[in-house]
Design a protein around this motif. Sequence first.
Motif, PDB file in Angstrom:
ATOM      1  N   GLY A   1       0.818  -1.209   0.000  1.00  0.00           N
ATOM      2  CA  GLY A   1       0.000   0.000   0.000  1.00  0.00           C
ATOM      3  C   GLY A   1       0.855   1.263   0.000  1.00  0.00           C
ATOM      4  N   ASP A   2       0.237   2.381  -0.344  1.00  0.00           N
ATOM      5  CA  ASP A   2       0.945   3.663  -0.323  1.00  0.00           C
ATOM      6  C   ASP A   2       1.136   4.144   1.116  1.00  0.00           C
ATOM      7  OD1 ASP A   2       0.771   3.682  -3.079  1.00  0.00           O
ATOM      8  OD2 ASP A   2      -1.165   4.734  -3.048  1.00  0.00           O
ATOM      9  N   GLY A   3       2.040   5.082   1.293  1.00  0.00           N
ATOM     10  CA  GLY A   3       2.204   5.732   2.591  1.00  0.00           C
ATOM     11  C   GLY A   3       2.832   4.817   3.625  1.00  0.00           C
ATOM     12  N   ALA A   4       2.639   5.190   4.894  1.00  0.00           N
ATOM     13  CA  ALA A   4       3.290   4.467   5.983  1.00  0.00           C
ATOM     14  C   ALA A   4       2.654   3.096   6.189  1.00  0.00           C
ATOM     15  CB  ALA A   4       3.172   5.275   7.273  1.00  0.00           C
ATOM     16  N   ARG A   5       3.491   2.094   6.278  1.00  0.00           N
ATOM     17  CA  ARG A   5       3.019   0.725   6.540  1.00  0.00           C
ATOM     18  C   ARG A   5       3.999   0.080   7.514  1.00  0.00           C
ATOM     19  NH1 ARG A   5      -2.080   0.403   3.610  1.00  0.00           N
ATOM     20  NH2 ARG A   5      -1.823   2.235   2.297  1.00  0.00           N
ATOM     21  N   LEU A   6       3.455  -0.716   8.406  1.00  0.00           N
ATOM     22  CA  LEU A   6       4.286  -1.389   9.412  1.00  0.00           C
ATOM     23  C   LEU A   6       4.083  -2.902   9.299  1.00  0.00           C
ATOM     24  CD1 LEU A   6       6.101  -1.017  12.014  1.00  0.00           C
ATOM     25  CD2 LEU A   6       3.969  -1.183  13.323  1.00  0.00           C
ATOM     26  N   MET A   7       5.166  -3.626   9.084  1.00  0.00           N
ATOM     27  CA  MET A   7       5.100  -5.075   8.981  1.00  0.00           C
ATOM     28  C   MET A   7       6.006  -5.687  10.039  1.00  0.00           C
ATOM     29  SD  MET A   7       4.245  -3.539   6.088  1.00  0.00           S
ATOM     30  CE  MET A   7       5.869  -2.969   5.605  1.00  0.00           C
ATOM     31  N   MET A   8       5.437  -6.540  10.893  1.00  0.00           N
ATOM     32  CA  MET A   8       6.236  -7.097  11.981  1.00  0.00           C
ATOM     33  C   MET A   8       6.000  -8.598  12.119  1.00  0.00           C
ATOM     34  SD  MET A   8       6.202  -4.068  14.855  1.00  0.00           S
ATOM     35  CE  MET A   8       7.910  -4.354  15.331  1.00  0.00           C
ATOM     36  N   LEU A   9       7.074  -9.289  12.491  1.00  0.00           N
ATOM     37  CA  LEU A   9       6.988 -10.740  12.699  1.00  0.00           C
ATOM     38  C   LEU A   9       7.544 -11.093  14.075  1.00  0.00           C
ATOM     39  CD1 LEU A   9       8.269 -11.892   9.192  1.00  0.00           C
ATOM     40  CD2 LEU A   9       6.012 -12.453  10.143  1.00  0.00           C
ATOM     41  N   VAL A  10       6.789 -11.862  14.823  1.00  0.00           N
ATOM     42  CA  VAL A  10       7.226 -12.303  16.146  1.00  0.00           C
ATOM     43  C   VAL A  10       8.087 -13.558  15.982  1.00  0.00           C
ATOM     44  CG1 VAL A  10       6.472 -13.206  18.390  1.00  0.00           C
ATOM     45  CG2 VAL A  10       5.143 -11.385  17.253  1.00  0.00           C
ATOM     46  N   LEU A  11       9.311 -13.485  16.493  1.00  0.00           N
ATOM     47  CA  LEU A  11      10.225 -14.628  16.420  1.00  0.00           C
ATOM     48  C   LEU A  11      10.254 -15.340  17.778  1.00  0.00           C
ATOM     49  CD1 LEU A  11      12.456 -16.168  14.800  1.00  0.00           C
ATOM     50  CD2 LEU A  11      14.096 -14.599  15.857  1.00  0.00           C
TER      51      LEU A  11
END
Lengths: 336, 336
Positions: A272-282
């Motif tokens: 997507g456009d603009g700010a995006r946050l992608m996180m993965l729990v290890l």
Amino acid sequence: MTRTRRILTGFLVLVASSARVWAQDPLPSWNDGAAKKAIVEFVQSTTAQGSPKFVPAEERIATFDQDGTLWVEHPVYSQVIYCLERVPAIVKEKPELANAEPFKTVLTGDREAIAKLPTEDLVKIAAVALSGMSVDDFQAQVKKWLAAAKDSRWKRPYTDLTYQPMQEVLKYFRANGYKTYIVTGGGQDFVRTYAEKTYGIPPEQVVGTAGATKYGYDRSGRPFLTKEPKLLLNDNDAGKPEGIHFMIGRRPHAAFGNSTGDQQMLEYTAAGDGARLMMLVLHDDAKREYAYGPAAGLPDTRVGTFTQALYDEAKRRGWTVISMKSDWKRILAFEP
Amino acid sequence: MTRTRRILTGFLVLVASSARVWAQDPLPSWNDGAAKKAIVEFVQSTTAQGSPKFVPAEERIATFDQDGTLWVEHPVYSQVIYCLERVPAIVKEKPELANAEPFKTVLTGDREAIAKLPTEDLVKIAAVALSGMSVDDFQAQVKKWLAAAKDSRWKRPYTDLTYQPMQEVLKYFRANGYKTYIVTGGGQDFVRTYAEKTYGIPPEQVVGTAGATKYGYDRSGRPFLTKEPKLLLNDNDAGKPEGIHFMIGRRPHAAFGNSTGDQQMLEYTAAGDGARLMMLVLHDDAKREYAYGPAAGLPDTRVGTFTQALYDEAKRRGWTVISMKSDWKRILAFEP
């Protein structure tokens, strides 16, 4: 300045500084580090008026995988345990299943044999445990089970096994106008029975693997819905963005997962456009929780785990990997 | 009483009475009568603390059919017009369809012949007009069409043809903590393109007939969703309560419809405990809008209309029938 105004000013300063203190630590169970920083910067930059990354209130959607992201999934998903523990009641209702596999093996109670059941057998059991009854009966069965069942390691209800740092993330997002959704490979109706109480997430914000229901009438003419064994949405892998479009109709601005089953949801979010946050729990904390996937130093190719390939993709794309061991001060709310 | 206190008290009385005036007329486009009374009594009794009919905030769900309930559906659903008007562009992309029926008939522009096309033919056209493209392309196509298309009677955009009294009901419910949902037999993705602007209803609160989407990647590796011709939810008749369970997971406390396609949604709503409001809009105003169904004094057995049988069921069950002619002071916002 009159005395009243001085008092008032003092009071306002106090309020403002309390607000600042709160704003400085919305995530008390997180250690300072790249993961916590990424979350706080994302929330601040997307909600501050005038920020170049500002996201209008109605577009603030954050999606969270459940198993392994919001609560413990190891060594077995709670819903699988639910299905296995339903087998005696199922066989009581349908005695012809007592001598049919895989029900026969489950009835023996032989943990080792049960653990070895292949996925197809678990699917067979799930089909009978999760359909064929009314929606109301199903909800009552799950609630009854949840109230009594205990995890084998912590001897506590499964709904106690949520990650305190992630509960803080959910609250922090909501306090900043984000709608928080669970997007789970688990059963939508199953998770909905406890999501509101456990996570503050209402049923309409739970997207999960879902079967069809069938509308009908009981003898008194009262309508009810029966859970059918027909799959409508397999909310894993590519099914996650498909389910998000179907149920929400907007692309998330933030997505949290912990396995290959979440990969497409994170890709879709990132596109997507603009700010995006992608996180993965290890899962790299064998002492306080579990270590598996790349953290265990072993190739783990089971469905729904954090593979080395996913780890590499995350690093390449700049997604943030959350180390349970080093990023989380506390994992479970009831532990110190 | 000091002067300051007198002023303050006067001010509070003023505020309280303004609030009362507003509370007394949340529905200015409605004439006094049973329908208006039923709505106001329902909202007041389910939201007043201590009321025996009180409904907790999180359970306040109200569902609204769209075509014929929130906006004009006669003589043809807007979405059908959209599909028909897409045909030239479709044939340009797929020239082989130019000589295939029903596309050939549509291309002639012969209104009488087009009006006679059977439902199966319209379904064929809809399948091509509503799938086969990316979700983003579809949204862009619909938005472009909506901005230019005009209704043949009022010469205005279709999104102007919403019922002012129902817009007031939507706002009144929301002002009292109800989440308002559209539950439509129309296409979910179609309605979502304008529902937020037109009704104040966000995409995630639009439940409609929906097809599957398929996740994939473009040449640059960017993921996108393609609309597939595979039906996931036929949100008509029994499909409405099924869709409500799937998408919302709670039973509505209020449901508004206008046709046999809404019957099961109203039955399902009525079957819940506590206060429930079931209402049907009767099209009986040939002058200001249209008269059809039982109001026209004719047996009307087309799909999706207000049959005499539904009218009789409503009367038997105590559902409220809204007469557009006598209950609504004004129908369309732009008319006097």
